[in-house]
Scaffold this motif. Structure first.
Motif, mmCIF file in Angstrom:
data_model
loop_
_atom_site.group_PDB
_atom_site.id
_atom_site.type_symbol
_atom_site.label_atom_id
_atom_site.label_comp_id
_atom_site.label_asym_id
_atom_site.label_seq_id
_atom_site.Cartn_x
_atom_site.Cartn_y
_atom_site.Cartn_z
ATOM 1 N N UNK A 119 0.791 -1.220 0.000
ATOM 2 C CA UNK A 119 0.000 0.000 0.000
ATOM 3 C C UNK A 119 0.823 1.270 0.000
ATOM 4 N N UNK A 120 0.297 2.307 0.679
ATOM 5 C CA UNK A 120 0.851 3.654 0.619
ATOM 6 C C UNK A 120 1.246 4.238 1.975
ATOM 7 N N UNK A 121 1.090 3.491 3.035
ATOM 8 C CA UNK A 121 1.374 4.014 4.372
ATOM 9 C C UNK A 121 2.873 3.972 4.671
ATOM 10 N N UNK A 122 3.296 4.821 5.607
ATOM 11 C CA UNK A 122 4.719 4.921 5.950
ATOM 12 C C UNK A 122 4.892 4.874 7.470
ATOM 13 N N UNK A 123 6.162 4.874 7.900
ATOM 14 C CA UNK A 123 6.468 4.882 9.330
ATOM 15 C C UNK A 123 5.982 3.610 10.002
ATOM 16 N N UNK A 124 5.375 3.719 11.192
ATOM 17 C CA UNK A 124 4.910 2.518 11.888
ATOM 18 C C UNK A 124 3.800 1.778 11.146
ATOM 19 N N UNK A 125 3.203 2.421 10.164
ATOM 20 C CA UNK A 125 2.147 1.815 9.357
ATOM 21 C C UNK A 125 2.689 1.265 8.039
ATOM 22 N N UNK A 126 4.005 1.418 7.826
ATOM 23 C CA UNK A 126 4.629 0.973 6.595
ATOM 24 C C UNK A 126 4.885 -0.516 6.581
ATOM 25 N N UNK A 127 5.417 -0.985 5.458
ATOM 26 C CA UNK A 127 5.768 -2.398 5.333
ATOM 27 C C UNK A 127 6.909 -2.722 6.285
ATOM 28 N N UNK A 128 6.999 -3.978 6.696
ATOM 29 C CA UNK A 128 8.003 -4.370 7.669
ATOM 30 C C UNK A 128 9.401 -4.397 7.088
ATOM 31 N N UNK A 129 10.403 -4.391 7.987
ATOM 32 C CA UNK A 129 11.799 -4.432 7.578
ATOM 33 C C UNK A 129 12.448 -3.068 7.694
ATOM 34 N N UNK A 130 13.672 -3.033 8.215
ATOM 35 C CA UNK A 130 14.398 -1.776 8.347
ATOM 36 C C UNK A 130 13.886 -0.939 9.506
ATOM 37 N N UNK A 131 14.402 0.277 9.612
ATOM 38 C CA UNK A 131 13.988 1.165 10.689
ATOM 39 C C UNK A 131 12.565 1.653 10.453
ATOM 40 N N UNK A 132 11.885 2.007 11.528
ATOM 41 C CA UNK A 132 10.507 2.477 11.412
ATOM 42 C C UNK A 132 10.435 3.727 10.551
ATOM 43 N N UNK A 133 11.362 4.619 10.720
ATOM 44 C CA UNK A 133 11.343 5.882 9.978
ATOM 45 C C UNK A 133 11.462 5.667 8.473
ATOM 46 N N UNK A 134 12.124 4.574 8.079
ATOM 47 C CA UNK A 134 12.370 4.335 6.653
ATOM 48 C C UNK A 134 11.282 3.501 5.995
ATOM 49 N N UNK A 135 10.314 3.045 6.749
ATOM 50 C CA UNK A 135 9.326 2.134 6.189
ATOM 51 C C UNK A 135 8.340 2.853 5.268
ATOM 52 N N UNK A 136 8.063 2.248 4.143
ATOM 53 C CA UNK A 136 7.070 2.746 3.190
ATOM 54 C C UNK A 136 6.263 1.549 2.694
ATOM 55 N N UNK A 137 5.290 1.812 1.831
ATOM 56 C CA UNK A 137 4.560 0.729 1.170
ATOM 57 C C UNK A 137 3.626 -0.060 2.056
ATOM 58 N N UNK A 138 3.176 0.546 3.164
ATOM 59 C CA UNK A 138 2.293 -0.166 4.080
ATOM 60 C C UNK A 138 0.849 -0.198 3.607
ATOM 61 N N UNK A 139 0.178 -1.315 3.868
ATOM 62 C CA UNK A 139 -1.225 -1.487 3.462
ATOM 63 C C UNK A 139 -2.141 -1.369 4.677
ATOM 64 N N UNK A 140 -1.933 -0.316 5.483
ATOM 65 C CA UNK A 140 -2.828 -0.117 6.620
ATOM 66 C C UNK A 140 -4.224 0.250 6.147
ATOM 67 N N UNK A 141 -5.225 -0.443 6.668
ATOM 68 C CA UNK A 141 -6.621 -0.205 6.283
ATOM 69 C C UNK A 141 -7.443 0.382 7.419
ATOM 70 N N UNK A 142 -6.814 0.592 8.577
ATOM 71 C CA UNK A 142 -7.529 1.156 9.717
ATOM 72 C C UNK A 142 -7.537 2.669 9.692
ATOM 73 N N UNK A 143 -8.712 3.257 9.807
ATOM 74 C CA UNK A 143 -8.833 4.717 9.770
ATOM 75 C C UNK A 143 -8.776 5.336 11.162
ATOM 76 N N UNK A 144 -8.590 4.522 12.196
ATOM 77 C CA UNK A 144 -8.682 4.978 13.584
ATOM 78 C C UNK A 144 -7.374 4.835 14.348
ATOM 79 N N UNK A 145 -6.252 4.601 13.630
ATOM 80 C CA UNK A 145 -5.009 4.270 14.326
ATOM 81 C C UNK A 145 -3.940 5.350 14.208
ATOM 82 N N UNK A 146 -4.282 6.510 13.640
ATOM 83 C CA UNK A 146 -3.346 7.616 13.569
ATOM 84 C C UNK A 146 -2.604 7.763 12.259
ATOM 85 N N UNK A 147 -2.904 6.937 11.296
ATOM 86 C CA UNK A 147 -2.253 7.009 9.990
ATOM 87 C C UNK A 147 -2.801 8.186 9.178
ATOM 88 N N UNK A 148 -2.052 8.591 8.157
ATOM 89 C CA UNK A 148 -2.477 9.650 7.245
ATOM 90 C C UNK A 148 -3.775 9.225 6.549
#
Length: 274
Positions: A28-57
């Motif tokens: 997906x399109x989420x980053x940080x703690x909502x990003x895809x796994x692997x590497x540092x949290x700050x560098x994470x991208x490509x996350x498929x977070x589908x929750x609208x209530x967890x603080x993501x963009x």
């Protein structure tokens, strides 16, 4: 195109109209703690977070949800306001505007996807024979102990006019038995209602137990009449494989993946997402 990493496509033998998918934190399109796994949290991208209530963009969540809806032509994914309860929403009577408050959903309408969001809790997909009805349930320990699977099965069988023994079930990724430590109150909530549930708990120290959500779900489904041979999946641990799945217990600030199931319209095939 290939499925995003760690996504699970649920197959339904002799039930060609049913589609089911368990997403992961990838694709997906989420980053940080909502990003895809692997590497540092700050560098994470490509996350498929589908929750609208967890603080993501919100824009990232909307893009992720749009991508999920593009799995099949005309697909409408119905998200729930989940409360760790046992209620089942009837999507056939849904007004298509509000957000149903429930922890499970059932439908006979082609193209309408019953969907639950999870990040350690167990997503459970159910399908009636002939693709006449499908359902999804969010089975955290409270809902599972309270009867969310039994309620969902009853609603599904009522819609399809079938017996529980004919229902097919898929268990998705959830926190596994090596990581889900609970107290005596949780164990009692299950064992007091079903003595066989004791086999799903392993004592780690006085008053503390490791619980096996997958086994507990199978035991409850079988007691409700579902054939053990028709229960598929299970065993994928969100904590052990946290590079692939969101886990609230380990990370706290994290996203949500989905388990969804729907009836395909005649002639419709699933579009693969890369």
């Amino acid at each position: 195109m290939e499925w995003p990493e760690y996504w699970i496509c649920a197959s339904w033998p002799d039930n060609a109209r049913v589609r089911g998918v368990f997403t992961s934190r990838h694709g997906g399109n989420s980053v940080g703690p909502y990003g895809a796994g692997g590497g540092s949290i700050a560098a994470r991208t490509g996350g498929m977070n589908l929750g609208s209530h967890v603080g993501d963009d919100p824009a990232a969540v909307a893009a992720n949800r749009a991508r999920l809806g593009a799995l099949s032509p005309g697909l409408q994914v119905v998200y729930l306001d989940q409360v760790h309860g046992t209620g089942v929403a009837d999507l056939d009577t849904w007004d298509r505007r509000s957000v149903p408050q429930a922890d499970a959903a059932v439908t006979t309408t082609p193209g309408l996807a019953a969907c639950v969001l999870v990040a350690d809790c167990l997503p459970v997909l159910l399908a009636a024979p002939g693709g006449t009805a499908v359902a999804a349930a969010h089975a955290g320990w409270r809902g599972l102990a309270g009867g969310v699977l039994e309620n969902t099965l009853k609603a599904l069988c009522g819609k399809a006019q079938c017996e529980p023994s004919a229902v097919q079930v898929w268990l998705g990724p959830a926190i596994g038995p090596l990581h889900f430590e609970v107290g005596e109150d949780v164990r009692e909530a299950f064992v007091d209602r079903q003595a066989e549930s004791a086999t799903a708990f392993r004592m780690t120290r006085p008053g503390k137990w490791m619980a096996d959500l997958f086994m507990l779900a199978r035991l409850r489904l079988q007691a409700a009449g579902v054939s053990a041979a028709l229960v598929h999946g299970g065993g994928v641990c969100t904590v052990s494989e946290r590079q692939g799945y969101y886990t609230f217990r380990h990370d706290r600030i994290t996203g949500r993946q989905a388990g969804l199931v729907w009836i395909a319209a005649p002639g419709i095939t699933m579009e693969r997402q890369g």
